[in-house]
Scaffold this active site. Structure first.
Site, mmCIF file in Angstrom:
data_model
loop_
_atom_site.group_PDB
_atom_site.id
_atom_site.type_symbol
_atom_site.label_atom_id
_atom_site.label_comp_id
_atom_site.label_asym_id
_atom_site.label_seq_id
_atom_site.Cartn_x
_atom_site.Cartn_y
_atom_site.Cartn_z
ATOM 1 N N CYS A 125 -11.702 21.802 12.992
ATOM 2 C CA CYS A 125 -12.918 23.372 13.418
ATOM 3 C C CYS A 125 -13.557 23.118 12.214
ATOM 4 O O CYS A 125 -12.924 22.367 11.298
ATOM 5 C CB CYS A 125 -11.429 24.054 12.073
ATOM 6 S SG CYS A 125 -12.189 25.845 11.900
ATOM 7 N N ASN B 97 -20.098 11.925 14.229
ATOM 8 C CA ASN B 97 -20.906 11.218 15.558
ATOM 9 C C ASN B 97 -21.138 13.181 16.174
ATOM 10 O O ASN B 97 -20.211 13.924 16.457
ATOM 11 C CB ASN B 97 -20.178 10.795 16.573
ATOM 12 C CG ASN B 97 -20.905 10.283 17.474
ATOM 13 O OD1 ASN B 97 -21.549 9.492 16.769
ATOM 14 N ND2 ASN B 97 -20.058 11.157 18.631
ATOM 15 N N GLU B 98 -22.723 13.042 16.593
ATOM 16 C CA GLU B 98 -22.957 14.273 17.371
ATOM 17 C C GLU B 98 -22.084 15.428 16.984
ATOM 18 O O GLU B 98 -21.558 15.863 17.640
ATOM 19 C CB GLU B 98 -22.457 13.884 18.588
ATOM 20 C CG GLU B 98 -23.478 13.028 19.582
ATOM 21 C CD GLU B 98 -24.225 12.381 20.796
ATOM 22 O OE1 GLU B 98 -22.818 13.280 21.487
ATOM 23 O OE2 GLU B 98 -24.293 11.397 21.256
ATOM 24 N N CYS C 19 -16.349 27.669 16.594
ATOM 25 C CA CYS C 19 -15.238 28.029 16.463
ATOM 26 C C CYS C 19 -14.796 29.018 16.010
ATOM 27 O O CYS C 19 -15.463 30.575 15.712
ATOM 28 C CB CYS C 19 -14.434 27.616 15.455
ATOM 29 S SG CYS C 19 -12.859 27.570 15.131
ATOM 30 N N GLU D 193 -28.714 5.760 20.025
ATOM 31 C CA GLU D 193 -27.589 5.897 21.311
ATOM 32 C C GLU D 193 -28.607 5.832 22.650
ATOM 33 O O GLU D 193 -28.998 6.867 22.660
ATOM 34 C CB GLU D 193 -26.748 6.741 21.580
ATOM 35 C CG GLU D 193 -25.563 6.089 20.943
ATOM 36 C CD GLU D 193 -24.423 7.284 21.021
ATOM 37 O OE1 GLU D 193 -23.989 8.055 22.297
ATOM 38 O OE2 GLU D 193 -23.817 7.966 19.715
ATOM 39 N N LYS E 138 -14.646 4.278 30.481
ATOM 40 C CA LYS E 138 -14.581 2.754 31.225
ATOM 41 C C LYS E 138 -15.086 3.224 31.894
ATOM 42 O O LYS E 138 -15.638 1.102 32.139
ATOM 43 C CB LYS E 138 -12.863 2.863 31.435
ATOM 44 C CG LYS E 138 -12.373 3.554 32.600
ATOM 45 C CD LYS E 138 -11.450 2.844 32.936
ATOM 46 C CE LYS E 138 -10.408 3.803 33.730
ATOM 47 N NZ LYS E 138 -10.863 5.480 33.327
ATOM 48 N N PHE E 139 -16.296 4.151 32.653
ATOM 49 C CA PHE E 139 -16.470 3.140 33.523
ATOM 50 C C PHE E 139 -18.426 3.601 33.220
ATOM 51 O O PHE E 139 -19.036 3.838 34.247
ATOM 52 C CB PHE E 139 -16.687 4.802 34.608
ATOM 53 C CG PHE E 139 -15.418 4.525 35.589
ATOM 54 C CD1 PHE E 139 -15.497 2.915 36.318
ATOM 55 C CD2 PHE E 139 -14.475 4.834 35.752
ATOM 56 C CE1 PHE E 139 -14.516 2.222 36.690
ATOM 57 C CE2 PHE E 139 -13.547 4.302 36.336
ATOM 58 C CZ PHE E 139 -12.950 3.496 36.824
HETATM 59 C C1 GLA Z 1 -22.323 10.473 23.430
HETATM 60 C C2 GLA Z 1 -21.403 9.928 22.341
HETATM 61 C C3 GLA Z 1 -20.531 9.024 22.843
HETATM 62 C C4 GLA Z 1 -20.420 8.085 23.867
HETATM 63 C C5 GLA Z 1 -22.005 8.951 24.788
HETATM 64 C C6 GLA Z 1 -21.326 8.657 26.282
HETATM 65 O O1 GLA Z 1 -23.477 10.151 23.309
HETATM 66 O O2 GLA Z 1 -21.747 9.490 20.592
HETATM 67 O O3 GLA Z 1 -19.795 8.271 21.693
HETATM 68 O O4 GLA Z 1 -19.675 9.506 24.175
HETATM 69 O O5 GLA Z 1 -21.662 9.824 24.909
HETATM 70 O O6 GLA Z 1 -23.145 8.591 26.913
HETATM 71 ZN ZN ZN Z 2 -12.324 27.841 13.055
#
Ligand code: GLA
Ligand code: ZN
Length: 675
Positions: free
Chosen positions: A118, A152-153, A161, A308, A357-358
């Site tokens: 949260c 991250n992102e 929330c 990325e 993993k893929f």
């Molecule tokens: C996002 C995340 C990564 C990964 C990629 C997969 O961009 O930041 O950790 O999960 O997607 O495409």
């Molecule tokens: Zn919350």
């Protein structure tokens, strides 16, 4: 350990997310060999490592990260060190279930994937910042450390929330914003449907409501959630800046991502970075081009980093085809061409286990340097070494598109004349033509200084906040050309109607009054007819029809059908030294293309050089030189005539003049000296 310099601002960063904690340490040594062979100089580490770095509430374990950081330094590879707060450890969910987010039905999420926190949980924030403090103290002088990667992102999975902590925080946020409950009632228009509040404790989050929640409340909730996540970021940011004030700090952004106001966020980042995953076989990545331009614009033209992308295929679409040979390289150069100074991937080595993993990687499951993918990675990494001087060069655009998150949020709230007016689609309706014509475009906010532009396009500028109409009038009055479109100038910053006839605050500038609008049903069309020479013809239109009364503007196109046949569909108004155009429908691309061509030529905005559609051309500049990027997205070989003069072909290491020939997926980067 060799001492290292920070790679900024003199190197193109190349590498990816590196998750060695998924592998035995023998593999790490081979990683180093393969990284160096591929020209990797930068890796993001620790993004999902919280559970390993902190096995329980009291204990921390940095031994493996110490070894990793040393190994990177010994191999001349810099670390973009993550704060690891993107995925809290399982013990936190067990001991503090209130750290888990809640959905609009009141159901709590569980741990076991990622981003299960949260944004307003004090416990989550506090444990996160404690971890960050330890990371900073431990690694602040480490020679491998070059940049901080917070979380991250943000908001990727959980951008809202509805828990009690968020509710309490929302009330505090509202008190700060409005001061008194009377002001809030006025701004939200709560006399409607008996929504009047007498006490802050009566206000809830707009989660589960029988029908439409109050639009002012919905809008403020979106602002509040963007701010709440930003507070998470800033909490960590402050800790980092205390220990390492000179190192760059950022978090990675996402493509056309609605929940966060990236213009507001970018003020607190040292560099903008973002993650790009265009559909690999859907043709020319125009959407990615637009996002590159937006990311470059968030900090006023400062180069960004592509943090990325995937080498080959992702795992998260229903069907995940490969990028074809050469496409990864071409699209990487697109990032560079549009103002990027770094090319990174998710991820370095394809995982053995887990939900990704893929997902493609720089090193595939073959685990060696013989795969097609690795060879392409290696070629690109070694080429980029020849291009370091491009770092820091800028793009100078004469055209801009207005982009505003508040407008996006308000425009797409429910209960509108048409549910099909989508902000990004409306922008793309105009952006796509500029992309095809290789016109450099910046994205700007409605109140920004526009004086450096000749042409400004503001599609669907539904919300016109205080000061915006004056700003646009100033721009046009001083000789600028403005184009805006239907459903603009409708509400103020609280989503309350601007009374007095649409588009009330823009009426004077546009010289029109829109008395009514008539949204069309899906599949329904009308036509617009143009009699004057440059745009002559009849064009299809759909989605929307404005019923426009002229108040000084001239009609440049008229509807042909329905009870408003003959009424203006598009107008132009001379205002001061400039012109303000208005398009009151969604006209077919042929009309938009011709109209924009006319606006471009009237305002003298040109492409860096002439090239066929499907060949992307941009120009980056240092004071004394220019870099011309020419990218062939077409399935065939093309010949591009060059302007007079001699150019250095930076990848071919030759001198060229007259023209260049590019095969499918090929590109050139030409350097010319300013004389
Ligand atoms: C996002 C995340 C990564 C990964 C990629 C997969 O961009 O930041 O950790 O999960 O997607 O495409
Ligand atoms: Zn919350």
């Amino acid at each position: 350990m060799a001492s290292m310099r920070i790679p900024f601002p003199d190197k193109i960063c190349y590498g990816g997310d590196y998750n060695p904690e998924q592998w035995p340490e023998e593999v790490w040594r081979d990683d180093m060999r393969l990284m160096k062979k591929a020209g990797v100089n930068f890796v993001s580490v620790g993004i999902f490592s919280w559970a390993l770095l902190q096995p329980d509430k009291e204990r921390y374990d940095f031994a493996w990260l110490d070894r990793l950081m040393d190994l990177l330094a010994d191999n001349g590879i810099y670390a973009d060190l993550a704060t690891a707060t993107a995925s809290p450890p399982a013990w936190m969910a067990r001991d503090y279930p209130e750290t888990l987010p809640v959905d609009e039905n009141g159901a709590r999420y569980t741990n076991g994937s990622r981003q299960h926190y949260c944004p307003n949980s004090p416990v989550y924030r506090e444990y996160g910042q404690k971890l960050v403090r330890r990371l900073v103290n431990r690694y602040k002088s480490h020679p491998a450390l070059a940049m901080w990667h917070i979380n991250n992102e943000y908001g990727c999975h959980i951008s809202r929330c509805y828990c009690k902590q968020c509710e309490a925080a929302f009330r505090v946020w509202l008190k700060d914003k409005y001061g008194s409950i009377e002001t809030l009632n006025d701004r939200w228009g709560t006399n409607f449907w008996s929504q009047t509040y007498y006490d802050w404790s009566e206000i809830h989050l707009p989660g589960k409501t029988p029908t439409y929640a109050n639009p002012g409340q919905l809008l403020d909730y979106q602002r509040f959630m963007s701010d709440s996540l930003l507070e998470c970021y800033l909490g960590e940011y402050r800790v980092i800046k205390e220990g390492t004030p000179d190192l760059p700090v950022m978090t990675n952004f996402m493509p056309h991502f609605k929940p966060l106001d990236y213009f507001k966020w970018a003020k607190h980042m040292d560099i903008v970075t973002w993650d790009s995953y265009p559909e690999p076989t859907a043709g020319i990545p125009v959407g990615a081009a637009m996002d590159h331009d937006l990311m470059r614009s968030l900090r006023g033209g400062q180069p960004f980093m592509l943090m990325e992308q995937v080498t080959s295929q992702v795992n998260w679409r229903q069907h995940n085809p490969l990028k074809r040979p050469g496409v990864m390289r071409l699209w990487s150069y697109q990032a560079l061409a549009r103002g990027g100074d770094g090319i990174m991937f998710f991820q370095w080595r394809a995982s053995r286990a887990g939900a990704e993993k893929f997902h493609g990687a720089m090193v595939t499951h073959t685990g060696d340097e013989h795969s097609r993918v690795y060879k392409e990675v290696e070629q690109l990494g070694n080429e980029l070494k020849m291009l370091d001087e491009i770092v820091g060069s800028r793009i100078s655009a004469k055209a801009a598109i207005v982009f505003d998150y508040d407008n996006w949020w308000a425009l797409e709230l429910p209960s509108k004349p048409s549910a099909d007016v989508k902000y990004i689609e409306q922008i793309r309706h105009y952006y796509d033509h500029l992309f095809r014509k290789n016109i450099a475009v910046d994205f700007v906010q409605p109140a920004d200084d526009l004086s450096r532009y000749d042409l400004v396009i503001a599609p669907a500028l539904y919300m016109v906040a205080e000061g915006v109409a004056d700003n646009l009038e100033r721009f046009v009055g001083n000789g600028g050309t403005l184009l805006t479109t239907f459903f603009s100038g409708i509400v103020d910053e609280h989503d309350r109607i601007h009374l007095g006839g649409y588009p009330a605050p823009l009426r004077k500038l546009l010289g029109i009054c829109v008395e009514e609008f008539d949204p069309m049903l899906p599949g329904q069309t009308n036509r617009v007819a143009v009699t004057e020479a440059t745009l002559y013809g009849e064009y299809s239109c759909n989605l929307w029809a404005d019923l426009i009364r002229l108040e000084g503007a001239q009609s440049i196109a008229a509807f042909t059908d329905d009870f408003f046949a003959g009424m203006p569909a598009a107008t132009v108004n001379a205002f001061g030294k400039g012109k303000a155009y208005y398009v009151g429908t969604q006209a077919e691309p042929a009309f938009i293309s011709r109209l924009l061509d006319r606006l471009l030529s009237d305002s003298n905005v040109e492409a860096p050089l002439a090239a066929p559609e499907g060949v992307e051309v941009t120009c980056r500049e240092h004071e004394d030189r220019r870099y011309w990027f020419i990218l062939n997205h077409l399935p065939e070989t093309v010949t591009i005539p060059l302007p007079p003069g001699q150019f250095d072909d930076m990848l071919g290491r030759t001198t060229v003049s007259d023209n260049i020939v590019l095969q499918k997926n090929e590109l050139s980067i030409l350097r010319s000296l300013n004389v």
